[in-house]
Design a protein around this motif. Structure first.
Motif, PDB file in Angstrom:
ATOM      1  N   LEU A 293      -8.490   9.067   1.830  1.00  0.00           N
ATOM      2  CA  LEU A 293      -8.120   9.029   0.425  1.00  0.00           C
ATOM      3  C   LEU A 293      -6.758   8.367   0.231  1.00  0.00           C
ATOM      4  CD1 LEU A 293      -8.922   9.841  -2.430  1.00  0.00           C
ATOM      5  CD2 LEU A 293      -7.787  12.047  -2.040  1.00  0.00           C
ATOM      6  N   ALA A 294      -5.855   8.564   1.177  1.00  0.00           N
ATOM      7  CA  ALA A 294      -4.543   7.915   1.082  1.00  0.00           C
ATOM      8  C   ALA A 294      -4.677   6.407   1.225  1.00  0.00           C
ATOM      9  CB  ALA A 294      -3.618   8.473   2.155  1.00  0.00           C
ATOM     10  N   GLU A 295      -5.549   5.981   2.119  1.00  0.00           N
ATOM     11  CA  GLU A 295      -5.760   4.539   2.268  1.00  0.00           C
ATOM     12  C   GLU A 295      -6.455   3.953   1.051  1.00  0.00           C
ATOM     13  OE1 GLU A 295      -6.208   4.231   7.133  1.00  0.00           O
ATOM     14  OE2 GLU A 295      -7.985   4.464   5.857  1.00  0.00           O
ATOM     15  N   GLY A 296      -7.310   4.731   0.396  1.00  0.00           N
ATOM     16  CA  GLY A 296      -7.962   4.257  -0.812  1.00  0.00           C
ATOM     17  C   GLY A 296      -7.010   4.172  -1.997  1.00  0.00           C
ATOM     18  N   ALA A 297      -6.041   5.092  -2.060  1.00  0.00           N
ATOM     19  CA  ALA A 297      -5.073   5.067  -3.159  1.00  0.00           C
ATOM     20  C   ALA A 297      -4.013   3.996  -2.955  1.00  0.00           C
ATOM     21  CB  ALA A 297      -4.428   6.438  -3.310  1.00  0.00           C
ATOM     22  N   ALA A 298      -3.685   3.678  -1.702  1.00  0.00           N
ATOM     23  CA  ALA A 298      -2.700   2.628  -1.397  1.00  0.00           C
ATOM     24  C   ALA A 298      -3.294   1.729  -0.324  1.00  0.00           C
ATOM     25  CB  ALA A 298      -1.393   3.245  -0.927  1.00  0.00           C
ATOM     26  N   PRO A 299      -4.247   0.878  -0.699  1.00  0.00           N
ATOM     27  CA  PRO A 299      -5.016   0.147   0.320  1.00  0.00           C
ATOM     28  C   PRO A 299      -4.413  -1.182   0.743  1.00  0.00           C
ATOM     29  CG  PRO A 299      -5.957  -0.266  -1.815  1.00  0.00           C
ATOM     30  CD  PRO A 299      -4.779   0.627  -2.046  1.00  0.00           C
ATOM     31  N   ALA A 300      -3.226  -1.561   0.268  1.00  0.00           N
ATOM     32  CA  ALA A 300      -2.718  -2.920   0.486  1.00  0.00           C
ATOM     33  C   ALA A 300      -2.520  -3.206   1.964  1.00  0.00           C
ATOM     34  CB  ALA A 300      -1.412  -3.124  -0.267  1.00  0.00           C
ATOM     35  N   SER A 301      -1.929  -2.273   2.701  1.00  0.00           N
ATOM     36  CA  SER A 301      -1.656  -2.549   4.116  1.00  0.00           C
ATOM     37  C   SER A 301      -2.942  -2.658   4.922  1.00  0.00           C
ATOM     38  CB  SER A 301      -0.759  -1.451   4.689  1.00  0.00           C
ATOM     39  OG  SER A 301      -1.398  -0.187   4.592  1.00  0.00           O
ATOM     40  N   LEU A 302      -3.929  -1.796   4.623  1.00  0.00           N
ATOM     41  CA  LEU A 302      -5.189  -1.870   5.362  1.00  0.00           C
ATOM     42  C   LEU A 302      -5.970  -3.130   5.021  1.00  0.00           C
ATOM     43  CD1 LEU A 302      -7.164  -0.536   7.302  1.00  0.00           C
ATOM     44  CD2 LEU A 302      -8.127   0.748   5.365  1.00  0.00           C
ATOM     45  N   LEU A 303      -5.976  -3.490   3.763  1.00  0.00           N
ATOM     46  CA  LEU A 303      -6.656  -4.734   3.378  1.00  0.00           C
ATOM     47  C   LEU A 303      -5.987  -5.945   4.011  1.00  0.00           C
ATOM     48  CD1 LEU A 303      -7.307  -4.068  -0.420  1.00  0.00           C
ATOM     49  CD2 LEU A 303      -9.038  -4.257   1.375  1.00  0.00           C
ATOM     50  N   ALA A 304      -4.670  -5.982   3.996  1.00  0.00           N
ATOM     51  CA  ALA A 304      -3.957  -7.132   4.547  1.00  0.00           C
ATOM     52  C   ALA A 304      -4.138  -7.240   6.040  1.00  0.00           C
ATOM     53  CB  ALA A 304      -2.474  -7.037   4.204  1.00  0.00           C
ATOM     54  N   SER A 305      -4.294  -6.112   6.717  1.00  0.00           N
ATOM     55  CA  SER A 305      -4.425  -6.170   8.172  1.00  0.00           C
ATOM     56  C   SER A 305      -5.725  -6.822   8.605  1.00  0.00           C
ATOM     57  CB  SER A 305      -4.342  -4.759   8.746  1.00  0.00           C
ATOM     58  OG  SER A 305      -5.433  -3.970   8.277  1.00  0.00           O
ATOM     59  N   ARG A 306      -6.724  -6.883   7.722  1.00  0.00           N
ATOM     60  CA  ARG A 306      -8.013  -7.477   8.060  1.00  0.00           C
ATOM     61  C   ARG A 306      -8.173  -8.883   7.486  1.00  0.00           C
ATOM     62  NH1 ARG A 306     -11.613  -2.039   6.771  1.00  0.00           N
ATOM     63  NH2 ARG A 306     -10.856  -0.810   8.561  1.00  0.00           N
ATOM     64  N   LEU A 307      -7.108  -9.458   7.003  1.00  0.00           N
ATOM     65  CA  LEU A 307      -7.134 -10.828   6.485  1.00  0.00           C
ATOM     66  C   LEU A 307      -6.733 -11.802   7.582  1.00  0.00           C
ATOM     67  CD1 LEU A 307      -5.494 -10.301   2.974  1.00  0.00           C
ATOM     68  CD2 LEU A 307      -7.937 -10.385   3.541  1.00  0.00           C
ATOM     69  N   SER A 308      -6.858 -13.072   7.281  1.00  0.00           N
ATOM     70  CA  SER A 308      -6.482 -14.113   8.245  1.00  0.00           C
ATOM     71  C   SER A 308      -4.972 -14.150   8.416  1.00  0.00           C
ATOM     72  CB  SER A 308      -6.994 -15.480   7.774  1.00  0.00           C
ATOM     73  OG  SER A 308      -6.360 -15.841   6.570  1.00  0.00           O
ATOM     74  N   ALA A 309      -4.538 -14.829   9.476  1.00  0.00           N
ATOM     75  CA  ALA A 309      -3.095 -14.938   9.741  1.00  0.00           C
ATOM     76  C   ALA A 309      -2.386 -15.692   8.622  1.00  0.00           C
ATOM     77  CB  ALA A 309      -2.877 -15.635  11.084  1.00  0.00           C
ATOM     78  N   SER A 310      -3.034 -16.706   8.058  1.00  0.00           N
ATOM     79  CA  SER A 310      -2.416 -17.452   6.962  1.00  0.00           C
ATOM     80  C   SER A 310      -2.264 -16.573   5.726  1.00  0.00           C
ATOM     81  CB  SER A 310      -3.260 -18.682   6.623  1.00  0.00           C
ATOM     82  OG  SER A 310      -3.342 -19.568   7.726  1.00  0.00           O
ATOM     83  N   ALA A 311      -3.272 -15.738   5.467  1.00  0.00           N
ATOM     84  CA  ALA A 311      -3.174 -14.850   4.307  1.00  0.00           C
ATOM     85  C   ALA A 311      -2.072 -13.815   4.501  1.00  0.00           C
ATOM     86  CB  ALA A 311      -4.517 -14.174   4.058  1.00  0.00           C
ATOM     87  N   ARG A 312      -1.966 -13.283   5.711  1.00  0.00           N
ATOM     88  CA  ARG A 312      -0.894 -12.310   5.952  1.00  0.00           C
ATOM     89  C   ARG A 312       0.480 -12.957   5.848  1.00  0.00           C
ATOM     90  NH1 ARG A 312      -4.397 -10.820  10.158  1.00  0.00           N
ATOM     91  NH2 ARG A 312      -3.002 -11.742  11.707  1.00  0.00           N
ATOM     92  N   GLU A 313       0.610 -14.199   6.330  1.00  0.00           N
ATOM     93  CA  GLU A 313       1.897 -14.889   6.211  1.00  0.00           C
ATOM     94  C   GLU A 313       2.211 -15.212   4.750  1.00  0.00           C
ATOM     95  OE1 GLU A 313       5.387 -16.280   7.952  1.00  0.00           O
ATOM     96  OE2 GLU A 313       3.708 -15.145   8.788  1.00  0.00           O
ATOM     97  N   THR A 314       1.179 -15.506   3.980  1.00  0.00           N
ATOM     98  CA  THR A 314       1.396 -15.729   2.547  1.00  0.00           C
ATOM     99  C   THR A 314       1.901 -14.461   1.874  1.00  0.00           C
ATOM    100  OG1 THR A 314      -0.346 -17.405   2.517  1.00  0.00           O
ATOM    101  CG2 THR A 314       0.285 -16.440   0.411  1.00  0.00           C
ATOM    102  N   LEU A 315       1.349 -13.319   2.264  1.00  0.00           N
ATOM    103  CA  LEU A 315       1.833 -12.053   1.716  1.00  0.00           C
ATOM    104  C   LEU A 315       3.289 -11.806   2.097  1.00  0.00           C
ATOM    105  CD1 LEU A 315      -1.248  -9.719   2.280  1.00  0.00           C
ATOM    106  CD2 LEU A 315      -0.407 -10.634   0.117  1.00  0.00           C
ATOM    107  N   LYS A 316       3.678 -12.185   3.293  1.00  0.00           N
ATOM    108  CA  LYS A 316       5.076 -12.000   3.703  1.00  0.00           C
ATOM    109  C   LYS A 316       6.008 -12.881   2.876  1.00  0.00           C
ATOM    110  CE  LYS A 316       3.883 -10.691   8.449  1.00  0.00           C
ATOM    111  NZ  LYS A 316       3.980 -11.048   9.888  1.00  0.00           N
ATOM    112  N   PHE A 317       5.584 -14.107   2.579  1.00  0.00           N
ATOM    113  CA  PHE A 317       6.401 -14.957   1.714  1.00  0.00           C
ATOM    114  C   PHE A 317       6.473 -14.380   0.302  1.00  0.00           C
ATOM    115  CE2 PHE A 317       6.111 -18.333   4.897  1.00  0.00           C
ATOM    116  CZ  PHE A 317       7.346 -18.952   4.755  1.00  0.00           C
ATOM    117  N   ALA A 318       5.358 -13.814  -0.168  1.00  0.00           N
ATOM    118  CA  ALA A 318       5.379 -13.226  -1.502  1.00  0.00           C
ATOM    119  C   ALA A 318       6.310 -12.017  -1.559  1.00  0.00           C
ATOM    120  CB  ALA A 318       3.962 -12.833  -1.912  1.00  0.00           C
ATOM    121  N   VAL A 319       6.326 -11.221  -0.526  1.00  0.00           N
ATOM    122  CA  VAL A 319       7.240 -10.083  -0.479  1.00  0.00           C
ATOM    123  C   VAL A 319       8.682 -10.569  -0.446  1.00  0.00           C
ATOM    124  CG1 VAL A 319       7.993  -8.135   0.932  1.00  0.00           C
ATOM    125  CG2 VAL A 319       5.561  -8.524   0.554  1.00  0.00           C
ATOM    126  N   ALA A 320       8.954 -11.630   0.319  1.00  0.00           N
ATOM    127  CA  ALA A 320      10.317 -12.165   0.401  1.00  0.00           C
ATOM    128  C   ALA A 320      10.776 -12.740  -0.923  1.00  0.00           C
ATOM    129  CB  ALA A 320      10.393 -13.235   1.485  1.00  0.00           C
TER     130      ALA A 320
END
Length: 847
Positions: free
Chosen positions: A348-375
């Motif tokens: 239930l915690a992962e369902g309420a805050a799923p961003a980290s779990l979803l991002a971990s199953r994305l491609s390396a380019s998508a995860r790097e894009t998320l890091k740039f967006a956070v920066a």
């Protein structure tokens, strides 16, 4: 052409083999890698109100009053086809790959119909709902229903980081054809007053009086405004209708989850979705993200190695899987996915805050894009920039992955991280190395914004990401090393001209202020002058004259220290325009043209335009007894009233007293010096040796007495001369003497005598009256005449014949012309001008 047997012309010769012909030039195959010719600075000329603004990225923008021939015609509205094309260009970009299925609008039909009815009656509505409640999707549906309600159609705007003034300019640009034209406030209000449209405004960040100002300026428009509950409410007397948007009910949440997954939910998944609905208060965004989690679970159940190629287990393992691993172990697949049916549901915690779990199953380019967006504070760079930032040629496909997982949401013409995603990713460690990524983004944007092929409109569309990079880097700015440049300063220098030319002036101001602070921290004085100059130009265009004057004066002062002539000229012109608009004089002794006035000019007192009256407003005499009056040619303000007669008379009296005192003092000094020079060493008094008519003889080689000969073409100069002929009786000063010359030339003989002619006594003794003209020396001064008369001269053995004529006075400020003859009255206030370098002029007094 046969590559093995070439014809003569293929070697550069004609067919006859006689005259060679020149081969056509061939474009270089490595033109992109060689040395380029320096690109000319890109300048843009636009009209802002009454000003003609030339955006110059090198020396600073130049501004002037717009000539009549440069004024644009009255703007006209877009045609329906042009308006539709403009609306399509303002939408966010479509990610590459297959089109995503559009989900239906669930449980919003009642709100949708109500909003359409209110807008059809011309009422403005404010839709309030929490982030993730589906406000943007509902606005899109209502905009489709209202396409034919207003004559100017539907205008979509975003209020994210926009003020009421910015939105008025955005509305004007969306309805009118206005290439390189930014109207002033009065003209803008007049033009938007004529717009009749349904304005859909998303993500408004202001309320109260600012919102009332926006509504009052557009009485013919019906607004549909969306905001979050933390935005200030409208004023009490506002006519806005309030509509609150909440979450979905349990059934609606389950239906949305099924549509997002693409299948019917199992009983366990339905129970899990029910718990998620209670935890998330029915927000549609959470169900969209939960659907992405279930799709990933389905892929893992079908293929346990489905995410191995994406680097999931090597780069960012799931928190649940990492907790079950022994130290040093690396999982090859989920431990409970071997049979393909036992993969558990997310917690239930992962369902309420799923961003980290979803991002971990994305491609390396998508995860790097998320890091740039956070920066970059949640700003997702445009998909065309992702290959360069991520260093992956296929990184533009990462945007489609992020959209499918509902990790990003559209904001205007771009994308941002969805509500709550940034905090979840930061907690998962995606903020590590944020400063380095912000620096890389700033360097990339600086190169891109300064490239000549990039239009100002494209840079303006990426303004939020550029400003986010500046926000991160400015506090970290330090003085650069040798042959290095500050990334923040460089980005601001390249982006600010594009923001100005793209008419995104709110971003222009923010970038200028960030650049000024970064250049100050980096010690780049030249760049600091540029930013202050541009801030002054911006303030002048916006009518903020005091701020414009302060910024321009700061820029001019710094440019003067750098000896930047071109920039100083541009700053002075702008400052002169500020002074002209404000009606105030330029400080620091500057003229209206912006030129520096020499110290001698602005230290003098200003004279009235009609000249200086005699004895009026003259300075006090200095210690040397010399008074100099010069005529000022500097233009002065108009006289406020007539000159007082009392002031002129009082000044004339002072001149008379000063002239008389000067004559008396010169006479006394001349007598004392004469007596001292002619006395001998014996005990005889000087009076026994000097007569009242000393002897004087003609020179050997001429017929003069050592005085200057008068010019025959001159008239009376007003100065009495010395007699040159004793007449028939041989006695000077008698009635038969010929008339003396009008002027005399100084004698070259210091004694004043060259012969042995005996002296004769005068016919009568000189008067003892104080009005008697004192004797003067006939020995001249060998220096050229100046504008100031000498105070005393050495005496000679000759004296002029005694007279009983009282000295006349003059109202000239320069005092008596000479102590050897009575001065004539003069009404001028200027000193005599020298007519030559070697001898005094005819009108000069004789010393």
């Amino acid at each position: 052409m046969d590559p093995n047997n070439q014809e003569p012309e293929e070697y550069g010769h004609d067919g006859d083999g006689e005259t060679p012909r020149q081969r056509p030039p061939r474009d270089s195959l490595t033109s992109d890698f060689g040395q380029h010719t320096p690109v000319v600075a890109r300048t843009v000329q636009l009209v802002s109100g009454d000003y003609l603004l030339t955006v110059n990225p090198v020396d600073g923008s130049e501004i002037e009053a717009c000539p009549p021939g440069e004024r644009p015609p009255r703007p006209v509205k877009f045609a329906p086809a042009e308006r539709a094309e403009t609306a399509r260009a303002a939408q966010p970009p479509v990610p590459p790959g297959p089109a995503r299925p559009r989900l239906p609008l669930l449980e919003r039909q009642e709100e949708r119909e109500r909003l359409v009815r209110l807008l059809a009656r011309g009422r403005s509505v404010r839709l309030t709902g929490p982030a993730g409640s589906g406000r943007t999707v509902l606005l899109d549906a209502v905009a489709e229903d209202c396409a034919d309600l207003a004559p100017d159609g539907v205008v979509r705007l975003t209020g994210y980081r926009r003020t009421a003034s910015d939105l008025l300019h955005d509305l004007f640009a969306a309805v009118y054809k206005s290439d390189l034209h930014r109207p002033e406030r009065e003209e803008l209000l007049r033009l938007v007053h004529e717009i009749g449209a349904v304005v859909v405004l998303d993500d408004v960040e202001f309320g109260g009086s600012a919102l009332d100002e926006l509504l009052d300026a557009t009485p013919e428009c019906a607004f549909l405004i969306s905001a979050t509950p933390d935005v200030p409410a409208p004023s009490a007397d506002s006519l806005l209708e309030e509509v609150f948007l909440g979450g979905l009910d349990r059934a609606g949440g389950l239906e949305l989850l099924e549509r997002a997954v693409g299948r019917v939910l199992t009983e366990d998944e339905s129970n899990w979705a029910g718990d998620l609905w209670f935890e998330s208060e029915g927000l549609p965004l959470r169900f969209m993200q939960a659907g992405a989690l279930l799709r990933q679970r389905d892929e893992l159940r079908a293929d346990p190695n489905a995410f191995d190629s994406l680097g999931f287990y090597d780069d960012a393992p799931s928190p649940r899987l990492s907790a079950s691993l022994e130290p040093g172990d690396t999982p090859d697949a989920p431990s409970d996915a071997e049979d393909g049916h036992d993969l558990p549901l997310p917690s239930l915690a992962e369902g309420a805050a799923p961003a980290s779990l979803l991002a971990s199953r994305l491609s390396a380019s998508a995860r790097e894009t998320l890091k740039f967006a956070v920066a970059l504070g949640g700003e997702v760079p445009h998909q065309t920039h992702l290959p360069a930032l991520v260093d992956d040629t296929h990184a533009d496909a990462a945007l489609a992955e992020l959209l499918s997982c509902a990790l990003v949401s559209p904001v205007g013409s771009r994308y941002r991280l969805a509500a709550g995603v940034q905090a979840q990713l930061e907690a998962a460690g995606y903020a590590t190395g944020a400063d380095a990524r912000a620096l890389a983004a700033a360097q990339h944007y600086a190169w891109w914004a300064g490239h000549p092929s990039v239009t100002p409109e494209r840079v303006s569309a990426e303004a939020d990401a550029v400003l986010a990079a500046l926000t991160v880097l400015v506090p970290l700015t330090t003085p650069p090393g040798e042959n290095e440049e500050s990334a923040a300063v460089l980005l601001a220098r390249h982006a600010t001209p594009a923001f100005a030319a793209g008419l995104h002036w709110s971003a222009w101001e923010r970038a200028l202020r960030a650049g000024a602070e970064a250049s100050r921290l980096a010690g780049e004085v030249g760049d600091q002058t540029y930013f202050h100059h541009e801030l002054g130009i911006l303030a002048l265009c916006c009518g903020q004259l005091d701020r414009a004057r302060a910024e321009l004066e700061a820029s001019i002062g710094l440019r003067g220290a750098l000896a930047d002539k071109r920039g100083t000229v541009a700053g002075r012109r702008a400052l002169a325009l500020v002074a002209d608009r404000s009606g105030a004089a330029l400080p620091g002794g500057r003229t209206a043209a912006g030129e520096e006035v020499p110290d001698a000019r602005y230290e003098e007192s200003a004279s009235p335009p009609g000249g200086v009256p005699a004895g009026f407003g003259l300075p006090e005499p200095s210690g040397d007894g010399t008074t100099l009056v010069t005529h000022r040619t500097e233009p002065t303000p108009a006289r406020q009233g007539p000159v007082s007669v009392k002031g002129i008379v009082g000044g004339a009296r002072r001149n008379l007293v000063a002239a008389g005192a000067g004559v008396l003092l010169a006479g006394v000094l001349g007598t004392v010096v004469t007596l001292g020079m002619t006395s001998n060493n014996n005990d005889d008094p000087p009076a026994e040796k000097v007569g009242v008519n000393p002897s004087a003889s003609q020179g050997i080689d001429d017929d003069s007495l050592g005085a200057d000969k008068p010019r025959k073409d001159t008239g009376d100069s007003g100065v009495a001369g010395v007699p040159t002929d004793p007449g028939p009786d041989g006695t000077y000063g008698t009635a038969d003497d010929p008339a003396p010359s009008a002027s005399a030339r100084p004698s070259d003989d210091p004694t004043g005598t060259k012969g042995t002619t005996p002296s004769t006594s005068p016919s009568k003794s000189p008067s003892k009256s104080p009005t008697t003209k004192p004797p003067t020396s006939s020995k001249p001064t060998t220096s050229n005449p100046t504008t100031t008369p000498p105070t005393s001269t050495p005496p000679a053995t000759t004296t002029p014949p005694p007279t009983t004529t009282a000295p006349s006075t003059t109202d000239s400020a320069s005092g008596p012309a000479s102590s050897s003859a009575p001065a004539t009255g003069s009404g001028t206030a200027s000193a005599p001008q020298s007519s030559g370098a070697g001898s005094p002029s005819d009108s000069d007094p004789v010393i």
